[in-house]
Design a protein around this motif. Structure first.
Motif, PDB file in Angstrom:
ATOM      1  N   ARG A 281      -3.934   5.084  -6.580  1.00  0.00           N
ATOM      2  CA  ARG A 281      -4.113   3.683  -6.991  1.00  0.00           C
ATOM      3  C   ARG A 281      -5.593   3.307  -7.025  1.00  0.00           C
ATOM      4  NH1 ARG A 281      -3.549  -1.564  -4.230  1.00  0.00           N
ATOM      5  NH2 ARG A 281      -3.002  -0.467  -2.310  1.00  0.00           N
ATOM      6  N   ALA A 282      -6.368   3.798  -6.050  1.00  0.00           N
ATOM      7  CA  ALA A 282      -7.805   3.525  -6.058  1.00  0.00           C
ATOM      8  C   ALA A 282      -8.451   4.117  -7.308  1.00  0.00           C
ATOM      9  CB  ALA A 282      -8.456   4.091  -4.800  1.00  0.00           C
ATOM     10  N   GLY A 283      -7.964   5.280  -7.736  1.00  0.00           N
ATOM     11  CA  GLY A 283      -8.481   5.888  -8.958  1.00  0.00           C
ATOM     12  C   GLY A 283      -8.202   5.042 -10.191  1.00  0.00           C
ATOM     13  N   ILE A 284      -7.034   4.398 -10.217  1.00  0.00           N
ATOM     14  CA  ILE A 284      -6.697   3.498 -11.330  1.00  0.00           C
ATOM     15  C   ILE A 284      -7.663   2.312 -11.356  1.00  0.00           C
ATOM     16  CG2 ILE A 284      -4.937   1.945 -12.265  1.00  0.00           C
ATOM     17  CD1 ILE A 284      -2.821   3.822 -11.151  1.00  0.00           C
ATOM     18  N   ALA A 308       3.433   3.883   3.674  1.00  0.00           N
ATOM     19  CA  ALA A 308       2.245   3.681   2.834  1.00  0.00           C
ATOM     20  C   ALA A 308       2.544   4.029   1.377  1.00  0.00           C
ATOM     21  CB  ALA A 308       1.090   4.536   3.355  1.00  0.00           C
ATOM     22  N   MET A 309       3.325   5.076   1.142  1.00  0.00           N
ATOM     23  CA  MET A 309       3.658   5.477  -0.226  1.00  0.00           C
ATOM     24  C   MET A 309       4.534   4.433  -0.911  1.00  0.00           C
ATOM     25  SD  MET A 309       2.023   8.070  -1.087  1.00  0.00           S
ATOM     26  CE  MET A 309       2.851   8.247  -2.649  1.00  0.00           C
ATOM     27  N   VAL A 310       5.472   3.842  -0.164  1.00  0.00           N
ATOM     28  CA  VAL A 310       6.288   2.767  -0.738  1.00  0.00           C
ATOM     29  C   VAL A 310       5.403   1.592  -1.130  1.00  0.00           C
ATOM     30  CG1 VAL A 310       8.146   1.109  -0.292  1.00  0.00           C
ATOM     31  CG2 VAL A 310       8.347   3.448   0.567  1.00  0.00           C
ATOM     32  N   ARG A 311       4.457   1.248  -0.252  1.00  0.00           N
ATOM     33  CA  ARG A 311       3.538   0.147  -0.545  1.00  0.00           C
ATOM     34  C   ARG A 311       2.674   0.462  -1.769  1.00  0.00           C
ATOM     35  NH1 ARG A 311       1.036  -0.106   4.046  1.00  0.00           N
ATOM     36  NH2 ARG A 311      -0.970   0.785   3.467  1.00  0.00           N
ATOM     37  N   GLU A 312       2.207   1.708  -1.861  1.00  0.00           N
ATOM     38  CA  GLU A 312       1.391   2.099  -3.016  1.00  0.00           C
ATOM     39  C   GLU A 312       2.198   2.017  -4.305  1.00  0.00           C
ATOM     40  OE1 GLU A 312      -2.072   3.093  -3.112  1.00  0.00           O
ATOM     41  OE2 GLU A 312      -1.763   1.947  -1.270  1.00  0.00           O
ATOM     42  N   ALA A 315       2.598  -1.539  -5.365  1.00  0.00           N
ATOM     43  CA  ALA A 315       1.326  -2.037  -5.906  1.00  0.00           C
ATOM     44  C   ALA A 315       1.095  -1.534  -7.334  1.00  0.00           C
ATOM     45  CB  ALA A 315       0.176  -1.602  -4.997  1.00  0.00           C
ATOM     46  N   VAL A 316       1.451  -0.264  -7.599  1.00  0.00           N
ATOM     47  CA  VAL A 316       1.296   0.282  -8.956  1.00  0.00           C
ATOM     48  C   VAL A 316       2.242  -0.427  -9.921  1.00  0.00           C
ATOM     49  CG1 VAL A 316       1.698   2.349 -10.363  1.00  0.00           C
ATOM     50  CG2 VAL A 316       0.422   2.527  -8.224  1.00  0.00           C
TER      51      VAL A 316
END
Length: 346
Positions: A281-284, A308-312, A315-316
């Protein structure tokens, strides 16, 4: 016929390689790679039939039977694992909403299974069946999108930046009592490790510590991170503070302004340091800010990773909410149209 079928996975592979080598941060990389794997599997099955291989029906049926047997047990194991992870996470990190995402996901999966078993369609008029079909397609769309996200995330983890960087951007994640907490410390340590590795082969990069000051913080994240790095032996002249940002996108955008001012717009190489679950997500956000930057990720405690993966993923999805809303609206709109037609002609 054989050559035509063989060309399909080959086309997916070529498109994937072009897209991935161009930019590993794109979500479509997951779709193209999954397309290659699926079509390659079907090509192998077709080829085995084409050459009239021995025990072909047994060989082809075995993986299907294995999937039929393993999928139910896999789903049950996933639900149990999510419930257990939610329990461990809440014990270690506190009973906050953001620590309950795996619990919510387990409940949603369990609810979908119960709904499928109960089959609520039987309690409604026949002309409403298209709406249930549309809801099922939406669930399939979400599952496919999630699968593509996980694939793209996994592929992005293999990216290894070269040791010729001019800047490393360390993304902030909040302070505790104006001190660097373990999660943020791991990001700084990752940047410090890259700094020393590059210093062995070329000139060391400048480290930009990016993070503003929260309402409950006495100092900015950038200042606290810089102090932590200097204590770890990084020369202060190789550090830069970016103390205005309050989001990942602003981390990238404001850091880009600093790098542009120092080296000229785009006349530099840069990477960013964050936790491994946050890399994709930071890369996006880096791409949206106009940065051609890849990430290096620090390891995350295993118990923290699923939540954390569910949250990411959420967010995406939010980042592409307009596209998802349009797709879901089209599916349910068409289903509603079919339901109206069915009602009128029943």
């Amino acid at each position: 016929m054989l050559y035509f079928i063989a060309s399909i996975p080959l086309l997916f592979l070529i498109l994937f390689l072009i897209s991935y080598l161009q930019d590993p941060r794109k979500l479509i990389n997951g779709l193209l790679f999954n397309g290659f794997l699926i079509t390659f599997f079907f090509f192998c099955a077709f080829f085995y039939i084409y050459i009239d291989g021995p025990y072909q029906y047994l060989v082809l049926a075995f993986p299907l039977i294995l999937l039929i047997v393993l999928i139910p047990f896999g789903v049950l194991a996933l639900i149990a694992g999510l419930f257990y992870n939610a329990k461990v996470l809440r014990e270690k990190e506190g009973k906050r909403f953001r620590n309950s995402l795996t619990l919510m996901m387990a409940i949603v999966i369990l609810a979908l299974i119960i709904i499928n078993i109960v089959n609520p369609e039987q309690f409604f008029p026949e002309y409403l069946q298209p709406l249930f079909g549309g809801a099922g397609l939406v669930v399939v769309y979400v599952l496919l999108h999630m699968f593509n996200f996980l694939t793209a995330y996994g592929l992005n983890q293999w990216n290894r930046p070269k040791r010729d960087q001019d800047f490393i951007i360390v993304l902030g994640s909040g302070l505790i009592n104006d001190r660097v907490p373990p999660l943020l410390a791991s990001r700084i340590d990752k940047a410090i490790d890259f700094y020393h590795r590059q210093k062995e082969v070329s000139a060391p990069p400048k480290i930009i510590f990016s993070g503003g000051q929260g309402p409950d913080e006495g100092i900015s994240e950038a200042e606290a991170m810089q102090s932590y790095a200097v204590e770890k032996g990084i020369p202060i002249e190789d550090t830069i503070q970016e103390n205005k940002s309050v989001s990942t996108y602003e981390n990238m955008r404001f850091s880009k302004k600093i790098m542009d001012n120092m080296n000229g717009e785009g006349n530099y190489h840069s990477i960013f340091a964050t936790n491994n679950f946050h890399l994709f997500r930071a890369g996006i956000y880096a791409r949206k800010a106009g940065l051609d930057s890849q990430g290096i990720g620090s390891k995350t405690a295993f118990y923290y990773w699923p939540n954390a993966m569910v949250r990411e993923y959420i967010a995406v999805v939010v980042m592409g909410r307009r596209r998802h809303f349009l797709i879901v609206s089209c599916i349910m709109g068409f289903s509603l149209l079919l339901a109206i037609i069915s009602y009128l002609f029943t």
